[in-house]
Design a protein around this motif. Structure first.
Motif, short mmCIF file in Angstrom:
data_model
loop_
_atom_site.label_atom_id
_atom_site.label_comp_id
_atom_site.label_asym_id
_atom_site.label_seq_id
_atom_site.Cartn_x
_atom_site.Cartn_y
_atom_site.Cartn_z
N SER A 161 -15.40 -1.67 -8.74
CA SER A 161 -14.81 -0.36 -8.50
C SER A 161 -15.86 0.54 -7.88
O SER A 161 -17.00 0.61 -8.35
N THR A 162 -15.48 1.22 -6.82
CA THR A 162 -16.39 2.15 -6.17
C THR A 162 -15.57 3.23 -5.47
O THR A 162 -14.33 3.15 -5.41
N THR A 163 -16.25 4.23 -4.96
CA THR A 163 -15.57 5.31 -4.25
C THR A 163 -15.11 4.83 -2.89
O THR A 163 -15.86 4.18 -2.16
N LEU A 164 -13.87 5.14 -2.54
CA LEU A 164 -13.33 4.77 -1.24
C LEU A 164 -13.66 5.88 -0.25
O LEU A 164 -13.08 6.96 -0.29
N THR A 165 -14.61 5.60 0.62
CA THR A 165 -15.09 6.63 1.54
C THR A 165 -14.00 7.10 2.48
O THR A 165 -14.00 8.26 2.92
N GLU A 166 -13.03 6.23 2.80
CA GLU A 166 -11.96 6.63 3.71
C GLU A 166 -11.13 7.78 3.16
O GLU A 166 -10.47 8.49 3.93
N ASN A 167 -11.15 7.97 1.84
CA ASN A 167 -10.34 9.04 1.26
C ASN A 167 -10.83 10.42 1.67
O ASN A 167 -10.06 11.39 1.63
N THR A 168 -12.10 10.54 2.04
CA THR A 168 -12.56 11.83 2.54
C THR A 168 -11.86 12.18 3.85
O THR A 168 -11.56 13.35 4.12
N HIS A 169 -11.59 11.17 4.66
CA HIS A 169 -10.81 11.40 5.88
C HIS A 169 -9.37 11.77 5.54
O HIS A 169 -8.77 12.62 6.20
N THR A 170 -8.82 11.15 4.49
CA THR A 170 -7.47 11.49 4.06
C THR A 170 -7.39 12.93 3.59
O THR A 170 -6.43 13.65 3.89
N ILE A 171 -8.40 13.38 2.86
CA ILE A 171 -8.45 14.77 2.42
C ILE A 171 -8.50 15.71 3.62
O ILE A 171 -7.84 16.75 3.66
N TRP A 230 -12.58 0.81 8.89
CA TRP A 230 -14.03 0.73 8.91
C TRP A 230 -14.62 1.65 9.97
O TRP A 230 -15.75 2.14 9.82
N ALA A 231 -13.86 1.89 11.03
CA ALA A 231 -14.32 2.88 12.01
C ALA A 231 -14.39 4.27 11.38
O ALA A 231 -15.31 5.05 11.66
N LEU A 232 -13.43 4.56 10.50
CA LEU A 232 -13.47 5.84 9.79
C LEU A 232 -14.67 5.92 8.86
O LEU A 232 -15.29 6.98 8.71
N VAL A 233 -14.99 4.80 8.21
CA VAL A 233 -16.15 4.79 7.32
C VAL A 233 -17.43 5.10 8.10
O VAL A 233 -18.27 5.91 7.68
N VAL A 234 -17.57 4.46 9.26
CA VAL A 234 -18.75 4.72 10.09
C VAL A 234 -18.77 6.17 10.55
O VAL A 234 -19.82 6.84 10.53
N ALA A 235 -17.60 6.68 10.95
CA ALA A 235 -17.54 8.06 11.44
C ALA A 235 -17.87 9.06 10.34
O ALA A 235 -18.60 10.03 10.57
N VAL A 236 -17.34 8.81 9.14
CA VAL A 236 -17.64 9.72 8.02
C VAL A 236 -19.12 9.66 7.67
O VAL A 236 -19.76 10.68 7.39
N GLY A 237 -19.69 8.45 7.70
CA GLY A 237 -21.11 8.33 7.40
C GLY A 237 -21.98 9.05 8.42
O GLY A 237 -22.92 9.77 8.06
#
Length: 364
Positions: free
Chosen positions: A163-173, A220-227
């Motif tokens: 279990s870990t934080t789903l980074t993509e959810n920041t884009h959803t927010i 995964w593109a969203l993950v890279v973009a958020v990072g």
């Protein structure tokens, strides 16, 4: 999914937000239905070839050239609908007693550390998106501890993933402009309910692999973009920062590629998540300890581990000011008692709050 980027000025604001928030479900549903009709219409039927393709790719010569298309494009490549039960309640230790090995435990410890670093950045990014104060070190420790506890439960139930934080959810927010914890609780309850209905998982298993790969490319593109978006809090024009980011990304891609070349020859087509372990068994690192060899080869064949190690070493050894490095400004523990809004954002329910307050490192 990319079409929503061109909707600015075409739809009203409210409708535009709805289209943007549903871009992934809409595109997946349309493509999924299209693949279903193609499968039902016989577009992927080949004479003398069975749709039940073995994962080992041991096929007759006539069907070998069609195996890839059938496996990745058919909507019935999985037989989960025929075998899945309508209701199945998971229970602890359903796959037996856990077995611990030094080499795999070391790998999971390092990977969990990488996931924790990602979670810390996600906490800070989410607080900025909802216009809240940055969390205190106690809140961050509490979040990491809860992730570890949930991973422990996942291991006991045998889910196969932590279990870990789903980074993509920041884009959803950012898209939906909604970060209500009550909505997340209801969403979690729905997921728990669906998890005991086997046919729901069978329906999801009918998603063609090519469509699933397309979704992962987008996510995964969203993950890279958020990072990369977190670099806005640093001095992006600094040669120091540009060099660290460039070297970290380059070595994070090139070193694992080198290690993944050392794989045992096999006729089996391994999934991507097995590649590091295949490389670990026959990697270039050889010491007097085989367990240590396996761990090092596996870790250096993972891009996220190499990128974190390189970035961590360079960022903490190359001279730079706090403003240049973009060091997070965390809230102080004293702000919790003086700011009521802080309690509203980061407080836990009464019983959980009293439990966490017993440990000084988990207090807000």
């Amino acid at each position: 999914m990319v079409d929503s980027l061109f909707l600015v000025g075409i739809f009203f604001v409210g409708r535009h937000v709805i289209v943007r928030s549903l871009q992934v479900p809409l595109s997946v549903t349309i493509t999924w239905i299209y693949a279903f009709f193609l499968t039902a219409g016989g577009a992927y039927d080949y004479k003398g070839c069975s749709p039940d393709i073995p994962s080992s790719n041991i096929l007759v010569d006539e069907c070998r050239k069609h195996a890839y298309t059938m496996k990745h494009c058919r909507a019935d490549a999985s037989n989960a609908w025929r075998t899945a039960a309508w209701v199945r309640i998971p229970y602890p230790l359903q796959w037996g007693v856990p077995i611990f090995h030094f080499r795999t435990s070391l790998i999971m410890i390092i990977v969990s550390l990488v996931a924790s670093v990602d979670s810390v950045g996600t906490y800070h990014s989410a607080s900025l998106l909802v216009s809240s104060k940055p969390p205190t070190p106690g809140v961050v420790s509490r979040g990491i501890a809860l992730e570890g506890f949930c991973s422990l439960l996942a291991g006991i139930w045998g889910s196969g993933t932590g279990s870990t934080t789903l980074t993509e959810n920041t884009h959803t927010i950012n898209i939906t402009k909604m970060a209500s914890r009550r909505a997340l609780v209801f969403g979690a309850l729905f997921l728990i309910l669906f998890s005991v209905v086997g046919k729901v998982g069978a329906i999801l298993a009918s998603i063609p692999l090519s469509l699933a790969a397309a979704i992962l490319c987008f996510m995964w593109a969203l993950v890279v973009a958020v990072g990369l978006s977190t670099l806005q809090y640093t001095q992006t024009a600094s040669f120091r920062n540009i060099t660290i980011v460039g070297v970290s990304l380059f070595l994070g891609l090139s070193i694992p590629t080198y290690f993944q070349q050392y794989q045992p020859e096999s006729i089996l087509m391994l999934p991507s998540y097995f590649v590091p372990y295949a490389a670990a068994s026959d990697g270039p690192v050889h010491t007097i300890n085989e367990q240590l060899d396996f761990s090092i080869n596996a870790l250096l064949s993972m891009s996220m581990v190499v990128t974190l190690l390189v970035a961590f070493v360079l960022d903490n050894t190359v001279p730079g000011s706090r403003d240049e490095r973009g060091v997070y400004i965390w809230s102080c523990a004293e702000d919790v008692a003086t700011d009521p809004s802080f309690q509203l954002d980061y407080s836990l329910p009464g019983k959980f709050s009293s439990l966490c307050c017993r440990s000084s490192c988990l207090r807000a």
